[in-house]
Design a protein around this motif. Structure first.
Motif, PDB file in Angstrom:
ATOM      1  N   UNK A  22      35.363  42.114  39.940  1.00  0.00           N
ATOM      2  CA  UNK A  22      35.714  40.827  40.526  1.00  0.00           C
ATOM      3  C   UNK A  22      34.471  39.965  40.669  1.00  0.00           C
ATOM      4  N   UNK A  23      34.681  38.728  41.058  1.00  0.00           N
ATOM      5  CA  UNK A  23      33.587  37.842  41.420  1.00  0.00           C
ATOM      6  C   UNK A  23      33.048  38.296  42.788  1.00  0.00           C
ATOM      7  N   UNK A  24      31.968  37.685  43.241  1.00  0.00           N
ATOM      8  CA  UNK A  24      31.364  38.111  44.501  1.00  0.00           C
ATOM      9  C   UNK A  24      30.719  36.936  45.225  1.00  0.00           C
ATOM     10  N   UNK A  81      40.003  48.274  28.275  1.00  0.00           N
ATOM     11  CA  UNK A  81      39.742  46.894  28.654  1.00  0.00           C
ATOM     12  C   UNK A  81      38.762  46.765  29.818  1.00  0.00           C
ATOM     13  N   UNK A  82      38.045  45.661  29.819  1.00  0.00           N
ATOM     14  CA  UNK A  82      37.293  45.221  30.987  1.00  0.00           C
ATOM     15  C   UNK A  82      38.125  44.103  31.616  1.00  0.00           C
ATOM     16  N   UNK A  83      38.700  44.358  32.770  1.00  0.00           N
ATOM     17  CA  UNK A  83      39.530  43.360  33.430  1.00  0.00           C
ATOM     18  C   UNK A  83      38.750  42.711  34.570  1.00  0.00           C
ATOM     19  N   UNK A  84      38.590  41.410  34.474  1.00  0.00           N
ATOM     20  CA  UNK A  84      37.822  40.662  35.470  1.00  0.00           C
ATOM     21  C   UNK A  84      38.738  39.723  36.249  1.00  0.00           C
ATOM     22  N   UNK A  85      38.662  39.778  37.563  1.00  0.00           N
ATOM     23  CA  UNK A  85      39.387  38.862  38.444  1.00  0.00           C
ATOM     24  C   UNK A  85      38.362  37.909  39.041  1.00  0.00           C
ATOM     25  N   UNK A  86      38.463  36.644  38.708  1.00  0.00           N
ATOM     26  CA  UNK A  86      37.467  35.676  39.172  1.00  0.00           C
ATOM     27  C   UNK A  86      37.770  35.189  40.591  1.00  0.00           C
ATOM     28  N   UNK A  87      37.877  36.148  41.485  1.00  0.00           N
ATOM     29  CA  UNK A  87      37.985  35.867  42.917  1.00  0.00           C
ATOM     30  C   UNK A  87      36.873  36.656  43.597  1.00  0.00           C
TER      31      UNK A  87
END
Length: 279
Positions: free
Chosen positions: A127-129, A219-225
Motif C-alpha cells: 500500500x501507500x504510506x 502479481x504485485x498488487x498495489x493499493x494507493x491508499x
C-alpha cells in the motif's frame, strides 16, 4: 487462474489464520506498543505474533498485555535472520513483517483480504504510506514529500492490474529504486515459498528480495491508499545504516545489478540526496 482461485478457497476453508502480522521487536522500543495496538484494532481481526532476538521483560510485558504469542530466536540480532524467523513462525498464508516503529491503519487487513480474494495469484501486496517524523518538538505527520512522490510515480505501472503479473511491469517498481515500502508489504507463502530474504545485503535486503520476487510468477498488487504510517526517528535502523554507509554500499550494489556503471552514478547522485529525509 482457476487453480489459484481453488487454492485460495481451500486455504480459507482451513482452521489456520488467513493472515498474520509478525512483529519484529528489537530491544525496548518506545513505539512497540503503538504498533501492536494498531494491529489488534484492525477492522477485520487477524492473527498477531511477536518475534525477537533480544528478549526482555519490557517486550514480555507488552505482548502479555495484548495477549499475543512471543517467539524468541536464539543467536545474535540480524535483520535477515530475524525477518526469516518471523516469516516462518507466522501461520497465515499471508504474512506481513510488521516493523515495531510503525503504525498500521485499521483497514489494512480489510484491504489486503479484498485484494487476495480478487487476485489469488498475488505474490506481494503493498500500500501507500505516510511518514511520521519524530523530532525534538514532537511527532509530525507528513503525507507529502519528495521521496514519497517519486515512489508513487514509480508505482504507477502497478495500477494497471491486468499487467500486474507481467515481469517488466513488476520490475519497473524496483529498478530505479525501491518504490515499495517494506513494512507495507505482505507476502503470500504459497507463492513465495518458505525461504525468503536470502539477500546478502544488510540494508537493501527487502529491495533485493522484491527484485527477485518480481522475476517469478504472480502479481504485485498495489493499493494507493496510505494504510501505514512509517516512522522516521534517530534510533531507526535506516538512520544507522546511513551513518555507517551500509545503505550507500547496498544501494549502489543493487543498481549495479540492473544498470551500467554510468547510470549507477546518475541514480546514486539523486538517491543520496533522498537521505536528507531522515535528517
Amino acid at each position: 487462474m482457476e487453480n489459484a482461485k481453488n487454492n485460495a478457497k481451500s486455504y480459507v476453508d482451513k482452521a489456520r489464520p488467513v493472515h498474520t502480522f509478525a512483529v519484529c521487536a528489537y530491544k525496548d522500543s518506545p513505539y512497540l506498543e503503538a504498533c501492536i495496538r494498531s494491529l489488534k484494532e484492525q477492522q477485520v481481526k487477524t492473527d498477531v505474533i511477536c518475534c525477537t532476538s533480544t528478549p526482555s521483560p519490557y517486550i514480555e510485558k507488552i505482548t502479555g498485555k495484548y495477549e499475543i504469542p512471543l517467539y524468541v530466536r536464539d543467536g545474535g540480532s540480524n535483520i535477515r535472520e530475524d525477518w526469516l524467523f518471523a516469516y516462518n513462525r507466522a501461520e497465515g498464508e499471508l504474512v506481513t513483517i510488521a516493523h515495531q516503529d510503525d503504525v498500521y491503519r485499521s483497514d489494512y487487513t480489510k484491504e489486503l483480504l479484498k485484494a487476495y480474494q480478487k487476485y489469488p495469484d498475488m505474490t506481494v501486496f503493498v500500500s501507500d504510506y505516510m511518514t511520521l517524523k519524530v523530532t525534538e518538538k514532537g511527532t509530525k505527520t507528513e503525507c507529502f514529500n519528495t521521496v514519497w512522490l517519486v515512489k508513487k510515480i514509480l508505482r504507477l505501472p502497478l495500477r494497471f492490474k491486468f499487467l500486474s503479473g507481467v515481469r517488466p511491469v513488476k520490475r519497473s517498481s524496483v529498478i530505479f529504486g525501491n518504490a515499495l515500502c517494506c513494512p507495507a508489504c505482505t507476502y503470500q507463502k504459497k507463492m513465495t515459498g518458505e525461504e525468503m530474504f536470502g539477500s546478502k545485503y544488510e540494508f537493501a535486503l527487502d529491495w533485493d528480495n522484491l527484485y527477485e520476487l518480481a522475476g517469478r510468477s504472480g502479481r504485485f498488487i498495489c493499493v494507493e491508499k496510505p494504510l501505514i504510517a512509517y516512522r522516521v526517528h534517530e534510533g531507526a535502523t535506516t538512520k544507522a545504516c546511513i551513518e555507517d554507509n551500509r545503505r550507500t554500499r547496498d544501494e549502489m550494489a543493487m543498481f549495479e545489478k540492473m544498470w551500467p556503471s554510468w547510470m549507477v552514478k546518475v541514480l546514486m547522485h539523486f538517491y543520496v540526496k533522498a537521505y536528507d529525509e531522515y535528517e
